[in-house]
Design a protein around this motif. Sequence first.
Motif, PDB file in Angstrom:
ATOM      1  N   VAL A 103       8.013   8.045  -2.023  1.00  0.00           N
ATOM      2  CA  VAL A 103       7.135   6.884  -2.157  1.00  0.00           C
ATOM      3  C   VAL A 103       7.127   6.381  -3.591  1.00  0.00           C
ATOM      4  O   VAL A 103       7.143   5.165  -3.842  1.00  0.00           O
ATOM      5  N   GLY A 104       7.127   7.293  -4.554  1.00  0.00           N
ATOM      6  CA  GLY A 104       7.158   6.899  -5.958  1.00  0.00           C
ATOM      7  C   GLY A 104       8.420   6.143  -6.323  1.00  0.00           C
ATOM      8  O   GLY A 104       8.389   5.165  -7.068  1.00  0.00           O
ATOM      9  N   TYR A 113      -0.797  -4.173  -5.430  1.00  0.00           N
ATOM     10  CA  TYR A 113      -0.583  -2.903  -4.749  1.00  0.00           C
ATOM     11  C   TYR A 113      -1.743  -1.956  -4.990  1.00  0.00           C
ATOM     12  O   TYR A 113      -2.536  -2.140  -5.908  1.00  0.00           O
ATOM     13  N   MET A 145       0.568   8.240  -0.712  1.00  0.00           N
ATOM     14  CA  MET A 145       1.240   9.435  -1.219  1.00  0.00           C
ATOM     15  C   MET A 145       0.394  10.656  -0.888  1.00  0.00           C
ATOM     16  O   MET A 145      -0.503  11.014  -1.631  1.00  0.00           O
ATOM     17  N   CYS A 172       0.869  -1.173   0.000  1.00  0.00           N
ATOM     18  CA  CYS A 172       0.000   0.000   0.000  1.00  0.00           C
ATOM     19  C   CYS A 172       0.906   1.222   0.000  1.00  0.00           C
ATOM     20  O   CYS A 172       1.701   1.413   0.918  1.00  0.00           O
ATOM     21  N   PHE A 173       0.809   2.037  -1.036  1.00  0.00           N
ATOM     22  CA  PHE A 173       1.618   3.244  -1.146  1.00  0.00           C
ATOM     23  C   PHE A 173       0.737   4.445  -0.823  1.00  0.00           C
ATOM     24  O   PHE A 173      -0.219   4.731  -1.541  1.00  0.00           O
ATOM     25  N   LYS A 199       8.130   2.648  -4.848  1.00  0.00           N
ATOM     26  CA  LYS A 199       7.204   1.847  -5.655  1.00  0.00           C
ATOM     27  C   LYS A 199       7.892   1.375  -6.929  1.00  0.00           C
ATOM     28  O   LYS A 199       7.794   0.206  -7.306  1.00  0.00           O
ATOM     29  N   GLU A 234       6.464   9.918  -9.562  1.00  0.00           N
ATOM     30  CA  GLU A 234       7.339   8.752  -9.428  1.00  0.00           C
ATOM     31  C   GLU A 234       8.735   9.138  -8.941  1.00  0.00           C
ATOM     32  O   GLU A 234       9.544   8.279  -8.632  1.00  0.00           O
ATOM     33  N   THR A 253       2.837  12.900  -5.448  1.00  0.00           N
ATOM     34  CA  THR A 253       2.342  11.703  -6.122  1.00  0.00           C
ATOM     35  C   THR A 253       3.178  11.324  -7.344  1.00  0.00           C
ATOM     36  O   THR A 253       2.821  10.404  -8.048  1.00  0.00           O
ATOM     37  N   ASP A 287      -2.516   2.438  -4.632  1.00  0.00           N
ATOM     38  CA  ASP A 287      -2.016   3.785  -4.356  1.00  0.00           C
ATOM     39  C   ASP A 287      -3.115   4.574  -3.652  1.00  0.00           C
ATOM     40  O   ASP A 287      -4.257   4.578  -4.095  1.00  0.00           O
ATOM     41  N   THR A 345      -3.776   8.442  -2.639  1.00  0.00           N
ATOM     42  CA  THR A 345      -3.272   9.803  -2.820  1.00  0.00           C
ATOM     43  C   THR A 345      -4.152  10.793  -2.061  1.00  0.00           C
ATOM     44  O   THR A 345      -5.176  10.420  -1.494  1.00  0.00           O
TER      45      THR A 345
END
Length: 85
Positions: A44-45, A60, A34, A31-32, A48, A40, A38, A62, A64
């Motif tokens: 966090v990007g 996974y 952000m 679980c990301f 990921k 990359e 957001t 995302d 946000t």
Amino acid sequence: MRLKVKNILYMIFAMFVNIYRIRPVVCNRYCFIMTHDTSEYGNVGAMKKYILEQDKDIEYIDITKNDYKINTNLKQLGILIKFFF
């Protein structure tokens, strides 16, 4: 007022973290979250991107800043609930 709401959300998040510590770890599920950046290229990007380069067979989701808004889309809510449980 905004600070109080933010503190309440952090307390709810901490409560869920402590509850989920009891459950076994699923090795290929991520679980990301952000909240600020957001892209990359953010922290966090980049994490990921690294994880996806290591193993393409992961599940996974995302989360946000836009996901925090009140959303009446029950399908999206169902996906989040299924992912976490």
